[in-house]
Design an enzyme around this catalytic site. Structure first.
Site, mmCIF file in Angstrom:
data_model
loop_
_atom_site.group_PDB
_atom_site.id
_atom_site.type_symbol
_atom_site.label_atom_id
_atom_site.label_comp_id
_atom_site.label_asym_id
_atom_site.label_seq_id
_atom_site.Cartn_x
_atom_site.Cartn_y
_atom_site.Cartn_z
ATOM 1 N N HIS A 96 0.999 -1.242 0.075
ATOM 2 C CA HIS A 96 -0.249 -0.022 -0.041
ATOM 3 C C HIS A 96 0.908 1.181 0.008
ATOM 4 C CE1 HIS A 96 0.503 -0.212 4.739
ATOM 5 N NE2 HIS A 96 0.069 0.968 4.506
ATOM 6 N N HIS A 98 1.513 4.062 2.150
ATOM 7 C CA HIS A 98 2.446 4.500 3.136
ATOM 8 C C HIS A 98 3.684 4.323 3.034
ATOM 9 C CE1 HIS A 98 -1.769 4.554 5.782
ATOM 10 N NE2 HIS A 98 -1.694 5.372 4.638
ATOM 11 N N ASP A 100 6.103 3.297 5.263
ATOM 12 C CA ASP A 100 6.605 2.163 5.843
ATOM 13 C C ASP A 100 6.241 1.065 4.781
ATOM 14 O OD1 ASP A 100 3.714 1.799 5.993
ATOM 15 O OD2 ASP A 100 3.794 1.153 7.899
ATOM 16 N N HIS A 159 -6.964 -0.785 6.552
ATOM 17 C CA HIS A 159 -6.075 0.317 7.031
ATOM 18 C C HIS A 159 -5.826 1.367 6.000
ATOM 19 C CE1 HIS A 159 -2.244 1.673 8.720
ATOM 20 N NE2 HIS A 159 -1.739 1.602 7.451
ATOM 21 N N ASN A 190 -2.420 3.510 13.199
ATOM 22 C CA ASN A 190 -2.825 4.706 12.383
ATOM 23 C C ASN A 190 -4.096 4.476 11.520
ATOM 24 O OD1 ASN A 190 -2.748 6.823 10.302
ATOM 25 N ND2 ASN A 190 -0.956 5.933 9.332
#
Length: 247
Positions: A96, A98, A100, A159, A190
């Site tokens: 995804h 993000h 990280d 998420h 988050n």
């Protein structure tokens, strides 16, 4: 529950400020056969937070599933893999948008590594000014690399709007990324891009599609338990009970 043998590589970095806890760097842990979990760290409220990713050693080279969160570990990861396995990384898939998961995409592309995300992820990365891959995945796809075969699957929002998982049918490994919460997690973490209402449906879709995984790798914290899908549903239910009007 499976207990994986842990082989750790600690590459220590200097703390950016004296008030911050030191970053543990890079930890590589053997999962099973040619599969390895690697963990890097990002800072949250001054403390290092572990981010789990994975790599697979094949006869053709090494495949990364998500990039390091910490930019100081982009090259040390490649070096560690070369030393340990005498193979080069040839491919990287981010699950995804993000950072990280995607922080190292452009660096790895510059090193000649084929980088992939879903079309959904690329659209979000473009809007959010996140790192982008060279190649796009337009639908659930099966990849064959060397002697291994794996499948990407988008089960729905959770998420993030774009979170996909990766399934290894023969080995019964589910790489869940941040869509799946570790049994160590005490909350959903988050939620800035989350849809909690749809998250539960997405997890149930995954449970229905991929039966009896022997290993499940969540995006953060411990990964030894196979109960993390159920635990994620429990956390979603707890959140909804505490926030009845929340999305």
């Amino acid at each position: 529950m499976k207990t994986a043998a842990i082989l750790s590589v600690f590459l220590f970095s200097i703390s950016r400020a004296s008030s911050q806890a030191p970053n543990p760097g890079l930890i590589i842990s053997h999962l099973t056969d040619d599969f390895y979990v690697y963990t890097t760290f990002g800072l949250y409220k001054g403390n290092p937070v572990p981010s789990n990713s994975m790599y697979l050693v094949t006869s053709e080279g090494v495949v990364l599933y998500d990039t390091p969160w910490d930019s100081t570990q982009f090259k040390p990861l490649l070096d560690s893999i070369q030393i340990r396995h005498n193979k080069k990384v040839i491919m990287c898939i981010s699950t995804h948008f993000h950072d990280d998961r995607t922080a190292g995409l452009e660096y790895y592309r510059s090193m000649g590594i084929r980088t992939y995300t879903s079309k959904r992820t690329d659209e979000l990365s473009k809007v959010r000014n996140a790192k982008r891959a060279e190649f796009l995945i337009y639908k659930d796809s099966i990849f064959r690399v060397g002697q291994y075969r794996f499948q990407t699957y988008y089960g729905g929002q959770g998420h993030s709007p774009d979170n996909m998982v990766i399934w290894f049918e023969k080995e019964k490994i589910l790489y869940g990324g941040c869509l799946v919460k570790s049994t160590e997690a005490e909350d959903l973490g988050n939620l800035s891009d989350a849809d909690v209402e749809k998250w539960a449906v997405t997890i149930k879709n995954i449970q229905q599609k991929f039966k009896k995984p022997e290993y499940i790798i969540p995006g953060h914290l411990a990964w030894a338990s196979t109960e993390s899908l159920t635990h994620t549903l429990d956390l979603i239910q707890q959140y909804k009970e505490k926030n009845p009007s929340a999305k």
